[in-house]
Design an enzyme around this catalytic site. Structure first.
Site, mmCIF file in Angstrom:
data_model
loop_
_atom_site.group_PDB
_atom_site.id
_atom_site.type_symbol
_atom_site.label_atom_id
_atom_site.label_comp_id
_atom_site.label_asym_id
_atom_site.label_seq_id
_atom_site.Cartn_x
_atom_site.Cartn_y
_atom_site.Cartn_z
ATOM 1 N N LEU A 53 21.869 7.395 3.913
ATOM 2 C CA LEU A 53 23.296 7.686 4.010
ATOM 3 C C LEU A 53 24.149 6.429 4.033
ATOM 4 O O LEU A 53 25.378 6.514 4.019
ATOM 5 C CB LEU A 53 23.572 8.509 5.280
ATOM 6 C CG LEU A 53 22.761 9.804 5.444
ATOM 7 C CD1 LEU A 53 23.069 10.461 6.786
ATOM 8 C CD2 LEU A 53 23.061 10.770 4.293
ATOM 9 N N TYR A 103 33.786 2.162 -7.581
ATOM 10 C CA TYR A 103 33.020 2.927 -6.599
ATOM 11 C C TYR A 103 32.078 3.905 -7.301
ATOM 12 O O TYR A 103 30.880 3.989 -6.983
ATOM 13 C CB TYR A 103 33.967 3.681 -5.669
ATOM 14 C CG TYR A 103 33.283 4.613 -4.698
ATOM 15 C CD1 TYR A 103 32.529 4.114 -3.640
ATOM 16 C CD2 TYR A 103 33.398 5.999 -4.836
ATOM 17 C CE1 TYR A 103 31.897 4.963 -2.744
ATOM 18 C CE2 TYR A 103 32.769 6.853 -3.946
ATOM 19 C CZ TYR A 103 32.021 6.338 -2.901
ATOM 20 O OH TYR A 103 31.393 7.179 -2.017
ATOM 21 N N GLY A 282 50.781 45.284 46.269
ATOM 22 C CA GLY A 282 51.612 46.474 46.359
ATOM 23 C C GLY A 282 52.523 46.702 45.177
ATOM 24 O O GLY A 282 53.219 47.721 45.126
#
Length: 384
Positions: A53, A103, A282
């Protein structure tokens, strides 16, 4: 199984290693740019599988593309051959390998090197041409526009969108990791000479930006995105991972009166709304009914009673509820209903409605559950 991971501290490497460890793999050789170089040879000698990688994405000099994406791959393969290691090798390439840029050319060169290595040695190689990868732990302002946008929007920083109509193909890091572990087990998704992550999301850059901004605004709107949309779910998880640690929490508007409080928690576009109701001792709340809106009540603390009456009937149905025994009470349409705190402490109720509250169409009609006529009929029946 001894696994060598180059680029171990990179985006994909960190996620892959974390999941390998979750699945019980313990012999993982983690190699990165700052790892002791003397470890590389024994790692290559002992590995049963290589995840290659490591690579260069954003160098200072263009020449570094070829050095990092071709040169180090050559060193890896030479070291494996020198150690007579015929284990499978997976390489992280890019869809840009078909493009005429520096690249892309460096990635293409790495691919060709691996193909040549396989032809000469007969060893198995797996070439993955990844499109844009997104998810947690990806470095912003580096090579991922999603990471940059998530980070900047989460931190109230500006972003630049040159063309919102640009179409992007993206793969989510968890889908990448799942596929790589499948490859480790000999179940890679092969398409021709290459391998692919089977789940790809196609969306415009503008749509991504709009979605991320909607995530930021969702706190004030008390909403979450539609989680049935797989991309929205994955992008939302990604966005949250970029939040500043000081902003993990956010306040809600509590509607407080002498009876307690009512607070909207979550609104969804397709699954209604969740609210938190707190009732004082209540206190009775409700005494209304709905045409279409239906609800679910879940008392999680305290005790009380939920009362329901079909609007054309005198019969009152009661369900006693308590945080000691979690039980959901469905509130059907056409039934006037109330919830009464019968205990001595605050009663906390989680309330779900099948639609978001619309003040212009509240669908809430006041009607007492135990009205005077119903009580009178009860007295007559009791007397007879």
């Amino acid at each position: 199984m001894r696994i060598l991971v180059t680029g171990a501290r990179g985006f994909i490497g960190k996620n892959l290693i974390a999941e390998l460890k979750n699945k019980g793999y313990t012999d993982i050789f983690e190699f990165d740019i700052d790892t002791d170089p003397s470890l590389f040879d024994p790692y290559c000698k002992e590995a049963n599988f290589v995840f290659h990688l490591a690579g260069v994405n954003r160098p200072k000099e263009q020449s570094e593309f070829m050095e990092g994406n071709f040169g180090f791959t050559s060193i890896l393969l030479d070291t494996l051959k020198r150690n007579n290691n015929n284990c499978p090798v997976m390489i992280s390439s890019s869809t840009q390998a078909v493009l005429d840029n520096t690249y892309g050319k460096s990635k293409k060169a790495g691919e060709e090197l691996l193909i040549s290595y396989s032809k000469k040695t007969g060893n198995k190689v797996l070439i993955y041409r990844f499109p844009n990868v997104f998810g947690k732990w990806c470095r912003p302002n580096y090579n991922s526009v999603v990471a940059t946008f998530c980070n900047n929007i989460a931190h109230d920083l500006p972003i630049t969108v040159n063309d919102p109509n640009v179409v992007m193909n993206l793969v989510y890091i968890d889908d990448v990791v799942k596929e790589l572990i499948n490859a480790l087990n000999g179940k890679e998704n092969s398409v021709g000479d290459f391998c692919e992550v089977p789940v790809v999301h196609t969306i415009t850059l503008g749509e991504i930006v709009d979605m991320i901004y909607s995530f930021k605004n969702s706190r004030e709107e008390r909403s979450i995105p539609n989680m049935s949309d797989e991309f929205a779910k994955k992008l939302y998880s990604t966005y949250l991972s970029y939040l500043p640690t000081s902003q993990f929490s956010y306040p809600l508007k509590m509607n407080i009166d002498n009876r307690g409080s009512f607070t909207e928690f979550i609104k969804t576009p397709d699954r209604g709304q969740v609210s938190i109701n707190i009732s004082k001792a209540g206190i009775a709340k409700g005494n209304h009914w709905h045409h279409t809106k239906c609800e679910k009540f879940l008392v999680v603390s305290g005790s009380g009673v939920v009362k329901l009456r079909k609007i054309d009937s005198d019969e009152v149905v009661e369900y006693f509820v308590s945080g000691e025994k979690l039980e959901v009470v469905d509130i059907p349409t056409g039934y006037t209903h109330s919830i009464i705190n019968t205990g001595d402490t605050d009663m906390v109720t989680v309330m779900w409605a099948n639609e978001q509250f619309d003040k212009d169409k509240p669908d809430t009609i006041f009607l007492e559950v135990e009205n005077a006529e119903a009580k009178a009929n009860d007295n007559i029946r009791n007397a007879s």
